[in-house]
Design a protein around this motif. Sequence first.
Motif, PDB file in Angstrom:
ATOM      1  N   GLU A   1      38.684  43.556  47.804  1.00 17.20           N
ATOM      2  CA  GLU A   1      39.112  44.954  47.668  1.00 17.20           C
ATOM      3  C   GLU A   1      39.678  45.214  46.272  1.00 17.20           C
ATOM      4  N   LYS A   2      40.457  44.264  45.755  1.00 19.94           N
ATOM      5  CA  LYS A   2      41.006  44.415  44.405  1.00 19.94           C
ATOM      6  C   LYS A   2      39.883  44.420  43.359  1.00 19.94           C
ATOM      7  N   ILE A   3      38.875  43.601  43.574  1.00 20.52           N
ATOM      8  CA  ILE A   3      37.728  43.581  42.648  1.00 20.52           C
ATOM      9  C   ILE A   3      37.035  44.947  42.651  1.00 20.52           C
ATOM     10  N   GLU A   4      36.842  45.494  43.840  1.00 14.90           N
ATOM     11  CA  GLU A   4      36.179  46.802  43.958  1.00 14.90           C
ATOM     12  C   GLU A   4      37.015  47.908  43.324  1.00 14.90           C
ATOM     13  N   ASN A   5      38.333  47.755  43.346  1.00 16.21           N
ATOM     14  CA  ASN A   5      39.219  48.788  42.797  1.00 16.21           C
ATOM     15  C   ASN A   5      39.633  48.504  41.358  1.00 16.21           C
ATOM     16  N   ARG A   6      38.912  47.572  40.716  1.00 18.64           N
ATOM     17  CA  ARG A   6      39.118  47.265  39.288  1.00 18.64           C
ATOM     18  C   ARG A   6      40.537  46.750  38.999  1.00 18.64           C
ATOM     19  N   LYS A   7      41.101  45.980  39.933  1.00 23.38           N
ATOM     20  CA  LYS A   7      42.461  45.463  39.754  1.00 23.38           C
ATOM     21  C   LYS A   7      42.480  43.990  39.357  1.00 23.38           C
ATOM     22  N   ILE A   8      41.319  43.407  39.140  1.00 23.34           N
ATOM     23  CA  ILE A   8      41.205  42.014  38.732  1.00 23.34           C
ATOM     24  C   ILE A   8      40.527  41.954  37.364  1.00 23.34           C
ATOM     25  N   ASP A   9      41.100  41.184  36.453  1.00 24.83           N
ATOM     26  CA  ASP A   9      40.514  41.056  35.111  1.00 24.83           C
ATOM     27  C   ASP A   9      39.583  39.852  34.984  1.00 24.83           C
ATOM     28  N   ALA A  10      39.853  38.810  35.763  1.00 27.69           N
ATOM     29  CA  ALA A  10      39.024  37.603  35.689  1.00 27.69           C
ATOM     30  C   ALA A  10      39.098  36.868  37.017  1.00 27.69           C
ATOM     31  N   ILE A  11      38.036  36.095  37.305  1.00 24.42           N
ATOM     32  CA  ILE A  11      38.008  35.279  38.509  1.00 24.42           C
ATOM     33  C   ILE A  11      37.516  33.884  38.136  1.00 24.42           C
ATOM     34  N   THR A  12      38.071  32.869  38.794  1.00 20.73           N
ATOM     35  CA  THR A  12      37.694  31.488  38.480  1.00 20.73           C
ATOM     36  C   THR A  12      37.153  30.793  39.725  1.00 20.73           C
ATOM     37  N   PHE A  13      36.153  29.943  39.498  1.00 21.28           N
ATOM     38  CA  PHE A  13      35.567  29.132  40.567  1.00 21.28           C
ATOM     39  C   PHE A  13      35.521  27.683  40.099  1.00 21.28           C
ATOM     40  N   THR A  14      35.976  26.757  40.948  1.00 25.58           N
ATOM     41  CA  THR A  14      36.071  25.363  40.516  1.00 25.58           C
ATOM     42  C   THR A  14      35.151  24.406  41.273  1.00 25.58           C
ATOM     43  N   SER A  15      34.310  24.931  42.159  1.00 23.53           N
ATOM     44  CA  SER A  15      33.320  24.089  42.840  1.00 23.53           C
ATOM     45  C   SER A  15      32.253  24.989  43.441  1.00 23.53           C
ATOM     46  N   PRO A  16      31.080  24.429  43.735  1.00 21.59           N
ATOM     47  CA  PRO A  16      30.035  25.247  44.357  1.00 21.59           C
ATOM     48  C   PRO A  16      30.491  25.918  45.653  1.00 21.59           C
ATOM     49  N   LEU A  17      31.266  25.202  46.472  1.00 23.98           N
ATOM     50  CA  LEU A  17      31.696  25.781  47.748  1.00 23.98           C
ATOM     51  C   LEU A  17      32.662  26.942  47.582  1.00 23.98           C
TER      52      LEU A  17
ATOM     53  N   ILE B   1      34.117  26.132  36.347  1.00 24.01           N
ATOM     54  CA  ILE B   1      34.610  24.898  35.735  1.00 24.01           C
ATOM     55  C   ILE B   1      33.522  24.095  35.034  1.00 24.01           C
ATOM     56  N   GLY B   2      32.254  24.329  35.409  1.00 26.85           N
ATOM     57  CA  GLY B   2      31.197  23.542  34.780  1.00 26.85           C
ATOM     58  C   GLY B   2      29.817  23.909  35.296  1.00 26.85           C
ATOM     59  N   PRO B   3      28.797  23.184  34.869  1.00 31.08           N
ATOM     60  CA  PRO B   3      27.409  23.549  35.145  1.00 31.08           C
ATOM     61  C   PRO B   3      26.986  23.435  36.604  1.00 31.08           C
ATOM     62  N   ILE B   4      27.629  22.572  37.381  1.00 27.34           N
ATOM     63  CA  ILE B   4      27.244  22.441  38.792  1.00 27.34           C
ATOM     64  C   ILE B   4      27.646  23.697  39.558  1.00 27.34           C
TER      65      ILE B   4
ATOM     66  N   PRO C   1      33.807  25.982  30.238  1.00 23.10           N
ATOM     67  CA  PRO C   1      34.261  25.231  29.062  1.00 23.10           C
ATOM     68  C   PRO C   1      33.391  24.011  28.772  1.00 23.10           C
ATOM     69  N   ASP C   2      33.555  23.473  27.565  1.00 23.59           N
ATOM     70  CA  ASP C   2      32.825  22.253  27.192  1.00 23.59           C
ATOM     71  C   ASP C   2      33.331  21.046  27.961  1.00 23.59           C
ATOM     72  N   THR C   3      34.626  21.031  28.271  1.00 27.08           N
ATOM     73  CA  THR C   3      35.212  19.960  29.075  1.00 27.08           C
ATOM     74  C   THR C   3      35.572  20.547  30.428  1.00 27.08           C
ATOM     75  N   TYR C   4      35.107  19.901  31.504  1.00 34.77           N
ATOM     76  CA  TYR C   4      35.166  20.514  32.828  1.00 34.77           C
ATOM     77  C   TYR C   4      36.491  20.226  33.532  1.00 34.77           C
TER      78      TYR C   4
ATOM     79  N   MET D   1      39.296  25.354  31.317  1.00 31.54           N
ATOM     80  CA  MET D   1      38.711  26.573  31.869  1.00 31.54           C
ATOM     81  C   MET D   1      39.638  27.766  31.626  1.00 31.54           C
ATOM     82  N   MET D   2      40.932  27.580  31.845  1.00 33.96           N
ATOM     83  CA  MET D   2      41.892  28.673  31.670  1.00 33.96           C
ATOM     84  C   MET D   2      42.059  29.045  30.193  1.00 33.96           C
TER      85      MET D   2
END
Length: 253
Positions: free
Chosen positions: A173-189, A217-220, A235-238, A243-244
């Motif tokens: 909901e925050k994403i839809e309302n433009r209240k998030i500037d960035a999101i991070t994911f650290t694994s495929p799951l 976090i990386g290419p996977i 990032p170059d180093t995972y 990443m931050m």
Amino acid sequence: MSKPVVAITRPKDRAKKACEIVRELGGEPILAPTLDLKPVNTQSLKDLVAKKDELDWIIFTSPTTIVSLKQFHPDFLKSLNCKLAVIGNKTGKLAEKEGMTVDLMPEEFTAEGLIEEFKKQGITGKTIGIPRTASARPVLPEELEKLGNKVILAEAYKSLFPMDENAVKELIEKIENRKIDAITFTSPLTVENFFEIVDDKQKIAGLLSDNLLTVCIGPITAKVLDKYDITYIYPDTYTVPDMMELLFEELDR
């Protein structure tokens, strides 16, 4: 100027450091875990512990593996008499904290990076234990067996669908309302589970590409984002700190 709001989708018990880094870099973290990790004392883990003296190598791919073994089989960690390979700084530091010596850590913090190191060192004909989650990718044991090694897999923890779906729905909901500037994911799951909860996948994927900064976090993990045609950086180093740092460098631009 308001602080940039950064969504963190890591499991709750592994997100503390990420939240601290966001605050240190001048942002406001929003924690919405899209993955939960639960240590389990499975029969396969008991079998691996029983075969401790047969091991030439053991591989820890995440800190949660060490947490699980410490919880259920603390004597196992104290009496390991084989070489240890790890993936990632955090896993290595926790292993050392528990009194273990890390013999091998690849420069690239992926299963593929570790496989390359085993190839370079010509490690073959060995018995290798890999305690991990059952949902992990098969590439590591498969490639190690192709090198002529015997691999003993054990389930040390479960990767679960998020227990608190409401937190993820609030994030959407925050994403839809433009209240998030960035999101991070650290694994495929973390990506897959996020989109399991999303109703309008195409809409949210578009917002992740166009209206906020998506960092993984990386290419996977990136391969899963590719499935949804999401624009991202990594990032170059995972690692989470790298990443931050990349995230805030990009926001500053």
